[in-house]
Design a protein around this motif. Structure first.
Motif, PDB file in Angstrom:
ATOM      1  N   SER A  13       0.797  -1.239   0.000  1.00  0.00           N
ATOM      2  CA  SER A  13       0.000   0.000   0.000  1.00  0.00           C
ATOM      3  C   SER A  13       0.823   1.280   0.000  1.00  0.00           C
ATOM      4  O   SER A  13       0.258   2.360   0.139  1.00  0.00           O
ATOM      5  N   ALA A  14       2.128   1.179  -0.160  1.00  0.00           N
ATOM      6  CA  ALA A  14       2.955   2.392  -0.131  1.00  0.00           C
ATOM      7  C   ALA A  14       2.577   3.352  -1.261  1.00  0.00           C
ATOM      8  O   ALA A  14       2.598   4.568  -1.091  1.00  0.00           O
ATOM      9  N   CYS A  15       2.211   2.820  -2.438  1.00  0.00           N
ATOM     10  CA  CYS A  15       1.943   3.666  -3.597  1.00  0.00           C
ATOM     11  C   CYS A  15       0.615   4.408  -3.499  1.00  0.00           C
ATOM     12  O   CYS A  15       0.495   5.542  -3.946  1.00  0.00           O
ATOM     13  N   GLU A  16      -0.369   3.756  -2.876  1.00  0.00           N
ATOM     14  CA  GLU A  16      -1.748   4.254  -2.969  1.00  0.00           C
ATOM     15  C   GLU A  16      -1.917   5.723  -2.535  1.00  0.00           C
ATOM     16  O   GLU A  16      -2.421   6.531  -3.316  1.00  0.00           O
ATOM     17  N   PRO A  17      -1.482   6.092  -1.319  1.00  0.00           N
ATOM     18  CA  PRO A  17      -1.741   7.483  -0.919  1.00  0.00           C
ATOM     19  C   PRO A  17      -0.851   8.498  -1.636  1.00  0.00           C
ATOM     20  O   PRO A  17      -1.103   9.702  -1.556  1.00  0.00           O
ATOM     21  N   LEU A  18       0.175   8.044  -2.367  1.00  0.00           N
ATOM     22  CA  LEU A  18       1.118   8.969  -2.977  1.00  0.00           C
ATOM     23  C   LEU A  18       0.680   9.428  -4.364  1.00  0.00           C
ATOM     24  O   LEU A  18       1.170  10.432  -4.874  1.00  0.00           O
ATOM     25  N   CYS A  19      -0.217   8.692  -4.973  1.00  0.00           N
ATOM     26  CA  CYS A  19      -0.594   9.001  -6.354  1.00  0.00           C
ATOM     27  C   CYS A  19      -1.351  10.328  -6.404  1.00  0.00           C
ATOM     28  O   CYS A  19      -2.391  10.482  -5.773  1.00  0.00           O
TER      29      CYS A  19
ATOM     30  N   ALA B 206      -1.274  -5.113  12.999  1.00  0.00           N
ATOM     31  CA  ALA B 206      -0.585  -4.907  11.726  1.00  0.00           C
ATOM     32  C   ALA B 206      -1.444  -4.063  10.801  1.00  0.00           C
ATOM     33  O   ALA B 206      -2.091  -4.567   9.893  1.00  0.00           O
ATOM     34  N   VAL B 207      -1.476  -2.769  11.042  1.00  0.00           N
ATOM     35  CA  VAL B 207      -2.266  -1.890  10.183  1.00  0.00           C
ATOM     36  C   VAL B 207      -1.387  -1.055   9.253  1.00  0.00           C
ATOM     37  O   VAL B 207      -1.899  -0.279   8.457  1.00  0.00           O
ATOM     38  N   ALA B 208      -0.074  -1.198   9.375  1.00  0.00           N
ATOM     39  CA  ALA B 208       0.838  -0.302   8.664  1.00  0.00           C
ATOM     40  C   ALA B 208       1.772  -1.059   7.725  1.00  0.00           C
ATOM     41  O   ALA B 208       2.931  -1.266   8.028  1.00  0.00           O
ATOM     42  N   PRO B 209       1.266  -1.475   6.579  1.00  0.00           N
ATOM     43  CA  PRO B 209       2.113  -2.304   5.701  1.00  0.00           C
ATOM     44  C   PRO B 209       3.143  -1.529   4.884  1.00  0.00           C
ATOM     45  O   PRO B 209       4.151  -2.089   4.465  1.00  0.00           O
ATOM     46  N   ALA B 210       2.912  -0.248   4.651  1.00  0.00           N
ATOM     47  CA  ALA B 210       3.814   0.491   3.761  1.00  0.00           C
ATOM     48  C   ALA B 210       5.057   0.962   4.491  1.00  0.00           C
ATOM     49  O   ALA B 210       5.037   1.190   5.694  1.00  0.00           O
TER      50      ALA B 210
ATOM     51  N   ASP C   3       6.247   0.814   8.267  1.00  0.00           N
ATOM     52  CA  ASP C   3       6.572   1.843   9.251  1.00  0.00           C
ATOM     53  C   ASP C   3       5.274   2.524   9.674  1.00  0.00           C
ATOM     54  O   ASP C   3       4.479   2.938   8.827  1.00  0.00           O
ATOM     55  N   ALA C   4       5.094   2.647  10.984  1.00  0.00           N
ATOM     56  CA  ALA C   4       3.838   3.224  11.488  1.00  0.00           C
ATOM     57  C   ALA C   4       3.596   4.607  10.886  1.00  0.00           C
ATOM     58  O   ALA C   4       2.465   4.948  10.544  1.00  0.00           O
ATOM     59  N   LEU C   5       4.647   5.402  10.735  1.00  0.00           N
ATOM     60  CA  LEU C   5       4.460   6.777  10.282  1.00  0.00           C
ATOM     61  C   LEU C   5       4.493   6.911   8.753  1.00  0.00           C
ATOM     62  O   LEU C   5       4.247   7.993   8.222  1.00  0.00           O
ATOM     63  N   ALA C   6       4.785   5.832   8.063  1.00  0.00           N
ATOM     64  CA  ALA C   6       4.620   5.843   6.614  1.00  0.00           C
ATOM     65  C   ALA C   6       3.164   5.530   6.269  1.00  0.00           C
ATOM     66  O   ALA C   6       2.766   5.578   5.110  1.00  0.00           O
ATOM     67  N   ASN C   7       2.385   5.170   7.279  1.00  0.00           N
ATOM     68  CA  ASN C   7       0.955   4.895   7.122  1.00  0.00           C
ATOM     69  C   ASN C   7       0.168   5.761   8.105  1.00  0.00           C
ATOM     70  O   ASN C   7      -0.589   5.253   8.925  1.00  0.00           O
TER      71      ASN C   7
END
Lengths: 74, 499
Positions: free
Chosen positions: A14-20, B58-62, B118-122
């Protein structure tokens, strides 16, 4: 319209989703997908496509060669 | 009489005025308000970790950085390492899970968000979860874990969310070293690599730490010890974080095996040996409190440290459970736990009063099989880890853990495993167990490690000190001769790769 996510490599982090900047990325069936019609390759927003820069797996957010490259409106 | 709380490692450092909590004896000379905040936190207080449990959701996968020791892609139910989870949760699912666990495990006092990214990346998911939990279960303490890159941007949000403790992973303060640990970071919409990336990361980490300390939030620093890369350097890191107000430093061994698919695992980077780790921890001790009871748990771990119950609380099961938050029941249970803790400390001090009169330079290391509550309550064959205590006339000091593969499998002991376990604890003079079979017993005696089962189901401190008292007595009377033990074994990571 040209970026796509290679589903077999996507860890659905999900890293990409909020960045788009175009809100073109969403989760479908556990993986993330890019809506081609909305993708602008981040032209005009950022120096590099955000999905590809943030993706932890290299070569997963890539140019979709089946589609023409995005042309920024003049 | 010397108080049990005054031994080394539990004392305020003269220079900083900060006091220990990672150490075992409980209150010590900690300022009251800090002790009140950490006394029920299993990660921040070694004493609390016998009695209180934590959970991660585990709510912060990014994640916004890549570390060479991390790979979040593969999960195995038997693995316990940071970044590993079985299923990620939405904030709503997470809150339901928190309430389900809080009802089933009333000693669960702390909720953490530790990834798998990372918690703060989410931030949206993290802070929504924290807000929902505050509403549903106001007595649960909140903490989160971060790599620090986004930290300065979220310090005020963290304060507003009433987060009690923050853990920051800081592996270096020198960008040259950082470049060997972090292949890239994603910062301000751009990917950075190499020394530039490490420089940004270390600046942001230290700035975030300073900002949190200023606002009175307790900060623990996690550092991964990577031999030949940052092992010597971690002393510098220790100084840097101490001067910026960190409260506790946790130096963990690198877990590195090829199966995990991490960059370090694949290129053959080894983890440190138990001896190397202990030497480094000892070198940093005194300047700041060192944490030695870390289990490097999963990002969705549940229960007491060392006793993972996450498999009981999968999303399917939680959805089926009848969840109802009962604050009174939890309070009553925790009161009983407190009473037990008080009697444990009292028993230990009473025993110590007998031994502190006899001055002796002897220190011995002993291993204890325990399932928690500060009791010797695990069978030798079932033990998956031993807690190590260093005994001296000033008391029993917790110094670390040794993970082992259980000797007893499906009711039968395995000879090969026994010899491995004996190698793992060969620097110990005795092993305290609730029960032990005849075969391993004679094996241990042959190896010169005394199996002690007469203190079954009694308090660890009281029992080990009583045993030590008898031991010193025998040495004095010349019945036995005291010999220092050999070098401890390598860390489990090395053994997994050999297996």
């Amino acid at each position: 319209m040209p970026f796509k996510i290679i589903a077999s490599q996507c860890t659905s982090c999900s890293a990409c989703e909020p960045l788009c900047p175009n809100v073109a990325i969403s989760e479908k069936g556990g993986n993330f997908v890019i809506e081609a019609a909305k993708c602008s390759e981040c032209v005009g927003h950022f120096d590099e496509p955000q999905c590809a820069a943030a993706c932890p797996v290299d070569n997963t957010c890539v140019v979709d060669r089946a589609l023409p490259r995005y042309q920024a409106p003049v | 009489m010397q108080s049990i709380t005054e031994h080394k490692g539990c004392r305020a450092s003269a220079k900083t005025g900060r006091a220990s909590c990672g150490s075992q004896a409980g209150r010590g000379d900690l300022p009251v308000e800090i002790w009140e905040r950490v006394k029920n936190h299993p990660c921040y207080s070694e004493d609390a970790h016998h009695h209180y449990a934590r959970m991660h959701v585990a709510v912060a996968p990014a994640c916004n950085i890549q570390c060479n020791y991390c790979n979040r892609k593969y999960d195995c139910a038997n693995e316990s390492r940071p970044g590993v989870v079985s299923e990620k949760l939405t904030p709503e699912q997470a809150v339901r899970k928190v309430i389900a666990v809080a009802t089933t495990i009333p000693q669960m006092t702390v909720l953490g968000i530790a990834g798998p990214g990372d918690a703060l990346a989410n931030p949206a998911k993290t802070f929504k979860t924290l807000a929902l939990v505050t509403e549903a279960a106001p007595d649960i303490k909140l903490c989160l874990s971060t790599n620090g890159l986004a930290l300065p941007d979220y310090v005020d949000t963290i304060v507003r969310a009433k987060v009690d403790h923050v853990t920051i992973t800081i592996n270096m303060v020198d960008p040259e070293i950082g470049a060997k640990i972090y292949p890239w970071i994603f910062f301000n919409h751009k990917r950075y690599t190499g020394i530039e990336a490490a420089r940004i990361l270390t600046n942001r980490q230290l700035q975030g730490l300073e900002m949190l300390s200023e606002r009175g939030i307790l900060c623990k620093i996690n550092s991964v010890m990577i031999p030949n890369i940052n092992d010597d350097h971690l002393v510098e890191v220790n100084k840097a974080v101490t001067s910026r107000g960190a409260f506790l430093h946790n130096i963990m061994p690198l877990i590195s095996v090829p199966e995990h698919g991490t960059a370090f695992g694949l290129n053959g980077q080894r983890g440190p040996t138990a001896q190397e780790l202990k030497t480094l921890q000892d070198a940093c001790e005194g300047k700041i409190n060192m944490m030695r009871h870390c289990r490097q748990c999963r990002a969705d771990a549940v229960g007491l440290l060392g006793e993972d119950r996450s498999a009981e609380f999968t999303n399917d099961q939680v959805m089926k459970m009848d969840v109802h938050y009962d604050l009174e029941m939890r309070k009553a249970y925790q009161k009983r736990v407190e009473n037990e803790r008080v009697s444990k400390v009292a028993a230990g001090q009473k025993e110590l009063a007998g031994v502190s009169g006899e001055m002796s330079a002897i220190t011995v290391l002993v291993a204890v099989a325990t399932k928690g509550s500060g009791l010797i309550n695990e069978h030798f064959g079932h033990a998956k880890e031993f807690q190590l205590y260093e005994l001296s006339t000033s008391g029993a000091k917790f110094v670390g853990l040794r993970r082992v593969e259980g000797y007893c499998q499906a009711g039968y002991g395995e000879e090969d495993r026994l010899s491995v376990i004996m190698r793992d604890i060969r620097d110990c003079h005795a092993v305290f167990v609730a029960k032990i079979g005849g075969c391993p017993k004679s094996g241990l005696i042959k190896a010169g490690i005394e199996p002690v089962d007469q203190f079954a189901y009694e308090y660890i401190e009281k029992s080990t000190i009583a045993w030590f008292r008898a031991y010193v007595g025998k040495v004095k009377r010349g019945e036995i001769q005291h010999v220092q033990r050999g070098v401890p074994p390598r860390w489990p990571g090395d053994r997994i790769s050999a297996a």
